[in-house]
Write a protein that holds these residues in place. Structure first.
Motif, PDB file in Angstrom:
ATOM      1  N   GLY A  57      43.981  45.787  27.045  1.00 29.19           N
ATOM      2  CA  GLY A  57      44.501  44.860  28.048  1.00 29.19           C
ATOM      3  C   GLY A  57      44.274  45.410  29.449  1.00 29.19           C
ATOM      4  O   GLY A  57      44.447  46.603  29.695  1.00 29.19           O
ATOM      5  N   ARG A  58      43.869  44.525  30.350  1.00 28.32           N
ATOM      6  CA  ARG A  58      43.597  44.917  31.732  1.00 28.32           C
ATOM      7  C   ARG A  58      44.034  43.793  32.680  1.00 28.32           C
ATOM      8  O   ARG A  58      43.908  42.615  32.352  1.00 28.32           O
ATOM      9  N   PRO A  59      44.486  44.152  33.886  1.00 29.99           N
ATOM     10  CA  PRO A  59      44.704  43.125  34.911  1.00 29.99           C
ATOM     11  C   PRO A  59      43.364  42.549  35.380  1.00 29.99           C
ATOM     12  O   PRO A  59      42.303  43.047  35.000  1.00 29.99           O
ATOM     13  N   GLU A  60      43.431  41.517  36.204  1.00 25.76           N
ATOM     14  CA  GLU A  60      42.195  40.853  36.655  1.00 25.76           C
ATOM     15  C   GLU A  60      41.323  41.789  37.495  1.00 25.76           C
ATOM     16  O   GLU A  60      40.106  41.657  37.505  1.00 25.76           O
ATOM     17  N   ARG A  61      41.932  42.684  38.214  1.00 29.26           N
ATOM     18  CA  ARG A  61      41.198  43.644  39.026  1.00 29.26           C
ATOM     19  C   ARG A  61      41.472  45.041  38.499  1.00 29.26           C
ATOM     20  O   ARG A  61      42.533  45.284  37.945  1.00 29.26           O
ATOM     21  N   PRO A  62      40.534  45.977  38.595  1.00 31.68           N
ATOM     22  CA  PRO A  62      39.313  45.928  39.406  1.00 31.68           C
ATOM     23  C   PRO A  62      38.180  45.162  38.741  1.00 31.68           C
ATOM     24  O   PRO A  62      38.153  44.990  37.525  1.00 31.68           O
ATOM     25  N   GLU A  63      37.256  44.747  39.598  1.00 27.91           N
ATOM     26  CA  GLU A  63      35.992  44.184  39.118  1.00 27.91           C
ATOM     27  C   GLU A  63      35.190  45.300  38.456  1.00 27.91           C
ATOM     28  O   GLU A  63      35.106  46.419  38.962  1.00 27.91           O
ATOM     29  N   LEU A  64      34.615  45.003  37.280  1.00 30.75           N
ATOM     30  CA  LEU A  64      33.804  46.000  36.568  1.00 30.75           C
ATOM     31  C   LEU A  64      32.327  45.771  36.874  1.00 30.75           C
ATOM     32  O   LEU A  64      31.822  44.652  36.740  1.00 30.75           O
ATOM     33  N   ILE A  65      31.652  46.834  37.292  1.00 33.01           N
ATOM     34  CA  ILE A  65      30.238  46.743  37.650  1.00 33.01           C
ATOM     35  C   ILE A  65      29.486  47.872  36.945  1.00 33.01           C
ATOM     36  O   ILE A  65      30.094  48.834  36.481  1.00 33.01           O
ATOM     37  N   PRO A  66      28.146  47.790  36.849  1.00 38.71           N
ATOM     38  CA  PRO A  66      27.383  48.879  36.214  1.00 38.71           C
ATOM     39  C   PRO A  66      27.562  50.190  36.979  1.00 38.71           C
ATOM     40  O   PRO A  66      27.677  50.185  38.215  1.00 38.71           O
ATOM     41  N   PRO A  67      27.561  51.323  36.265  1.00 37.37           N
ATOM     42  CA  PRO A  67      27.770  52.623  36.929  1.00 37.37           C
ATOM     43  C   PRO A  67      26.818  52.881  38.086  1.00 37.37           C
ATOM     44  O   PRO A  67      27.211  53.471  39.097  1.00 37.37           O
ATOM     45  N   LYS A  68      25.566  52.422  37.972  1.00 34.42           N
ATOM     46  CA  LYS A  68      24.582  52.706  39.021  1.00 34.42           C
ATOM     47  C   LYS A  68      24.905  51.993  40.336  1.00 34.42           C
ATOM     48  O   LYS A  68      24.385  52.358  41.384  1.00 34.42           O
ATOM     49  N   GLN A  69      25.753  50.959  40.280  1.00 33.17           N
ATOM     50  CA  GLN A  69      26.119  50.236  41.500  1.00 33.17           C
ATOM     51  C   GLN A  69      27.324  50.850  42.213  1.00 33.17           C
ATOM     52  O   GLN A  69      27.701  50.412  43.295  1.00 33.17           O
ATOM     53  N   MET A  70      27.930  51.869  41.619  1.00 33.21           N
ATOM     54  CA  MET A  70      29.081  52.507  42.258  1.00 33.21           C
ATOM     55  C   MET A  70      28.631  53.270  43.498  1.00 33.21           C
ATOM     56  O   MET A  70      27.629  53.980  43.478  1.00 33.21           O
ATOM     57  N   GLU A  71      29.397  53.110  44.586  1.00 31.53           N
ATOM     58  CA  GLU A  71      29.024  53.768  45.845  1.00 31.53           C
ATOM     59  C   GLU A  71      29.291  55.269  45.794  1.00 31.53           C
ATOM     60  O   GLU A  71      30.251  55.715  45.189  1.00 31.53           O
ATOM     61  N   LYS A  72      28.413  56.030  46.443  1.00 34.71           N
ATOM     62  CA  LYS A  72      28.666  57.458  46.655  1.00 34.71           C
ATOM     63  C   LYS A  72      29.727  57.591  47.746  1.00 34.71           C
ATOM     64  O   LYS A  72      29.819  56.743  48.633  1.00 34.71           O
TER      65      LYS A  72
END
Length: 275
Positions: A57-72
């Protein structure tokens, strides 16, 4: 335990906590289930247990994105430290559900009750970690869910859902062990930036995680011994079959060894890839 949660078994409590969307309740159910199990007030499983959820179970956020799109992120700004703490909160939340899942999914395995003691101790401590990191985020004017996160941790769990030995190889002995490698540098950077409060939270997490890797190594070796398999060779086979890409150096050899994970397990896998 909350009155509306009539939990009579460890597996039932673990499944209820996994399925809970409200994160305060998720950590509360996790810790209360652990406490009742340690006091031997719960059976291991019951015919009335609900089915395992496909996903926690998870709340609506955070948005899940591919690892490569995560900011440094640079830790020299509050924004950078918030981003790091958010990523850690996400890891700790997944770790709660991974510990609950190993208990619930493998509750019919022929293992001693001390196996479930160990993993409920892990679940209890991961819930504590999530709460501590979330509180620190709030101290810095943010909260869990404010930034995107990635789904790689749960994908690793899903890939090993049918094999307890593979689950132990991938989750505690790769993913958690990676935390032992990277955390000391993060602790130092937090101190350099003057954020001693965040560094103290990382100190606590780091010390607990050594114990979590040790629990994984103990039970991995137990299963290998029972099946008369060589632990290091079996680890190599399972990692190649169930984990994408090479293991990343540098390794914290001392902390890994304290947890029972010797270089024969992981050194030869640094250039192995089945991607």
């Amino acid at each position: 335990m909350n009155a509306d949660l009539d939990i009579i078994s460890l597996r039932g409590g673990a499944i209820a906590a996994m399925g809970e969307v409200d994160l305060d309740r998720k950590t509360e159910i996790t810790q209360q289930t652990a406490g009742r199990w340690f006091a031997r007030k719960l059976s291991l499983r019951s015919p009335l247990d609900p089915g395992l959820p496909d996903r926690p179970g998870r709340p609506e956020r955070p948005e899940l994105i591919p690892p490569k799109q995560m900011e440094k992120r640079s830790l020299h700004s509050v924004r950078g430290r918030v981003a790091l703490l958010h990523a850690i909160a996400h890891i700790e939340l997944n770790a709660v559900d991974l510990a609950l899942d190993i208990v619930a999914r493998f509750a019919t395995e022929p293992v001693p009750n001390s196996f479930f003691d160990g993993w409920m101790q892990v679940a209890f401590e991961e819930a504590k970690h999530f709460r501590l990191v979330r509180k620190r985020l709030k101290d810095l004017g943010a909260d869990y869910g404010d930034l995107p996160a990635h789904d790689g941790l749960w994908q690793a769990a899903h890939a090993t859902r049918n094999d307890l030995t593979a689950r132990l190889a991938v989750v505690p002995l790769i993913l958690e062990a990676r935390g032992l490698d990277v955390t000391p540098a993060l602790q130092a950077k937090m101190r350099e930036s003057g954020d001693l409060e965040s560094a103290a939270v990382l100190d606590l997490i780091y010390n607990d995680e050594k114990g979590h890797v040790a629990i994984g190594a103990k039970w991995f070796r137990f299963l290998c011994a029972r099946e008369k398999r060589d632990p290091a060779r079996t680890f190599h086979e399972l990692v190649r079959a169930n984990f994408r890409g090479p293991l990343k150096a540098p390794f914290n050899d001392i902390a890994r060894a304290e947890a029972g994970l010797t270089p024969s397990f992981y050194r030869s896998l640094t250039a192995t890839s089945n991607a």
